[in-house]
Write a protein that holds these residues in place. Structure first.
Motif, mmCIF file in Angstrom:
data_model
loop_
_atom_site.group_PDB
_atom_site.id
_atom_site.type_symbol
_atom_site.label_atom_id
_atom_site.label_comp_id
_atom_site.label_asym_id
_atom_site.label_seq_id
_atom_site.Cartn_x
_atom_site.Cartn_y
_atom_site.Cartn_z
ATOM 1 N N SER A 48 -5.555 -2.085 0.279
ATOM 2 C CA SER A 48 -4.585 -2.467 1.304
ATOM 3 C C SER A 48 -3.197 -2.540 0.688
ATOM 4 N N ALA B 38 0.832 -3.042 5.704
ATOM 5 C CA ALA B 38 0.080 -3.006 6.965
ATOM 6 C C ALA B 38 -1.003 -1.939 6.982
ATOM 7 N N ASP B 39 -1.146 -1.167 5.917
ATOM 8 C CA ASP B 39 -2.103 -0.066 5.888
ATOM 9 C C ASP B 39 -3.214 -0.317 4.870
ATOM 10 N N ARG C 93 -5.522 2.180 2.507
ATOM 11 C CA ARG C 93 -5.569 3.568 2.065
ATOM 12 C C ARG C 93 -6.850 3.832 1.282
ATOM 13 N N ILE D 283 -5.820 7.020 5.880
ATOM 14 C CA ILE D 283 -5.063 5.776 6.012
ATOM 15 C C ILE D 283 -5.498 5.078 7.297
ATOM 16 N N TYR D 284 -5.864 3.818 7.177
ATOM 17 C CA TYR D 284 -6.239 2.997 8.330
ATOM 18 C C TYR D 284 -5.048 2.084 8.652
ATOM 19 N N SER D 285 -4.538 2.157 9.868
ATOM 20 C CA SER D 285 -3.357 1.381 10.249
ATOM 21 C C SER D 285 -3.583 0.729 11.609
ATOM 22 N N HIS E 197 -2.078 -2.732 12.199
ATOM 23 C CA HIS E 197 -1.608 -4.122 12.156
ATOM 24 C C HIS E 197 -0.081 -4.173 12.282
ATOM 25 N N ASP E 198 0.416 -5.265 12.880
ATOM 26 C CA ASP E 198 1.856 -5.499 12.987
ATOM 27 C C ASP E 198 2.401 -6.242 11.774
ATOM 28 N N ASP F 119 1.158 -7.582 7.423
ATOM 29 C CA ASP F 119 0.372 -7.173 6.253
ATOM 30 C C ASP F 119 -1.116 -7.437 6.462
ATOM 31 N N SER G 29 -10.646 -5.308 9.318
ATOM 32 C CA SER G 29 -9.497 -5.877 8.614
ATOM 33 C C SER G 29 -8.899 -7.038 9.396
ATOM 34 N N HIS H 5 -12.202 -0.613 12.558
ATOM 35 C CA HIS H 5 -12.011 0.835 12.478
ATOM 36 C C HIS H 5 -13.370 1.512 12.312
#
Length: 387
Positions: free
Chosen positions: A109, A112-113, A115, A131-133, A135-136, A138, A151, A161
């Protein structure tokens, strides 16, 4: 009769008296002896006594694709602290990263991503392949299951995810950052700064229950049997920071320990079996709890010698514990059969120290996430430090 002409059961019995050095020397006698001595069956007994060979206490093998003889050689490097250090990834902004390993893929992590990096000979490639994204804020914590990456973020959201379809499902309920998560067999446990622990069912994607804890929740862990879970809190109120909860009844089964100092929060929890629980935190101790005893109690302690808080721990399922401390990126290796630290590695030389926020083990590598870099220790290679 020559040695290699003995019946196999007799030869196995003879070899059972030899240590790993003697077995290695014997394998150099001739080709037929070499072929026999290199069998995993010969090395299994020896491997159980070494650190991080992948042979767990219950007899299961988590690295069946690697010959046991090779793993014993690497295990000697773990014991002696012989490794090659590297810094495969750096970033400029200070973060609170988290790590997970899944075979030859490392998940990290960053802000906010999350990887995903493929590992080649234990070294993550420079660019992530996924890349998993979403979130607004961290990402504070995440867990992997066979089919999902789950997450929790500083935005109070939990994102699920799908690792196969790429779809993302949001679980809303916490109103402050989600500090910790655990998930097994469709059950999700989360803990937050909002002083609650929450239970979610993955299939229905809805909140099942909320447990008020009256203190910030730093860590949670599901028992492998799914019958109970453990919460670790900040210990800022007049409550035990370690509590066991029944999953179905949502009742506190028991409090673990009674002599915690105020502020001695529990930062990491790890089940090694349904009856063995490891914890660590601000009070500088690693503790092993035996949940079969009545009352349940701590049966062994390992103290961080420099009085540093312990942010994370991981075990090899047998004899080894790895811990990450709060100052100068210090990683320590412990042998459960003794109380003193076995080896330590100071990863960071920066004037401003960083905790080891998370660490993960493979058969030959240790990965540690600090505020501005990912460090790796390769116990299969020669000890050369690479900047």
């Amino acid at each position: 009769m020559l040695l290699h002409q003995l019946p196999e059961d007799i030869l196995y019995h003879v070899l059972s008296y030899l240590d790993y050095r003697s077995l290695s020397r014997l394998s150099q006698v001739c080709r037929s002896i070499w072929s026999f001595v290199n069998r995993d069956t010969v090395w299994r007994r020896v491997a159980k006594e070494f650190l991080n060979t992948g042979i767990r206490r219950d007899g299961t093998d988590i690295y069946p694709h690697i010959p046991l003889k090779e793993r014993v050689k690497i295990a000697q490097n773990w014991y002696d602290g012989v490794c090659k250090r590297a810094i495969p990834l750096r970033w400029k902004t200070k973060l609170l990263p988290w790590l997970q390993l899944d075979g030859d893929v490392l998940f990290l992590s960053q802000a906010a991503d999350i990887r995903a990096y493929r590992l080649r000979q234990g070294r993550p490639q420079r660019n992530p392949f996924k890349i998993y994204s979403g979130h607004d804020g961290d990402v504070c914590h995440f867990v992997l299951t066979d089919s999902h990456l789950i997450s929790g973020g500083s935005d109070g959201k939990i994102l699920v995810h799908s690792r196969t379809t790429g779809t993302v499902m949001e679980l809303s309920g916490h109103n402050q950052e989600v500090n910790c998560l655990d998930s097994k067999d469709g059950l999700i446990i989360s803990g937050s700064r909002d002083r609650t622990a929450r239970i979610w069912t993955l299939n229905s994607s809805c909140l099942r229950d909320t447990i008020p804890l009256h203190d910030r929740v730093w860590s949670v862990a599901l028992n492998p049997t799914l019958s109970s879970f453990v919460t670790g809190t900040a210990c800022c109120e007049n409550f035990s920071p370690l509590r066991i909860w029944d999953v179905e009844r949502l009742e506190c089964v028991c409090n673990l320990g009674s002599e915690f100092r105020r502020g001695a929060g529990v930062l990491d929890i790890a089940f090694e079996s349904p009856f063995q629980l490891f914890t660590c935190g601000y009070d500088t101790f690693i503790r092993l709890w035996d949940l079969r005893l009545s009352p349940r109690k701590c049966v062994m302690e390992w103290e961080e010698p420099h009085d540093s808080a312990l942010y994370c721990i991981q075990t090899d399922g047998n004899h080894m514990i790895a811990s990450g401390s709060s100052y100068y990126g210090v990683v320590r290796l412990w042998d459960k059969r003794q109380t003193k630290c076995l080896q330590f590695f100071q990863l960071s030389s920066d004037p401003v120290s960083s905790p080891v926020y998370c660490l993960r083990l493979s058969s030959a590598h240790l990965y540690a996430a600090l505020a501005t870099a990912l460090y790796s220790l390769d116990f299969k290679q020669s000890p050369i430090y690479i900047r």
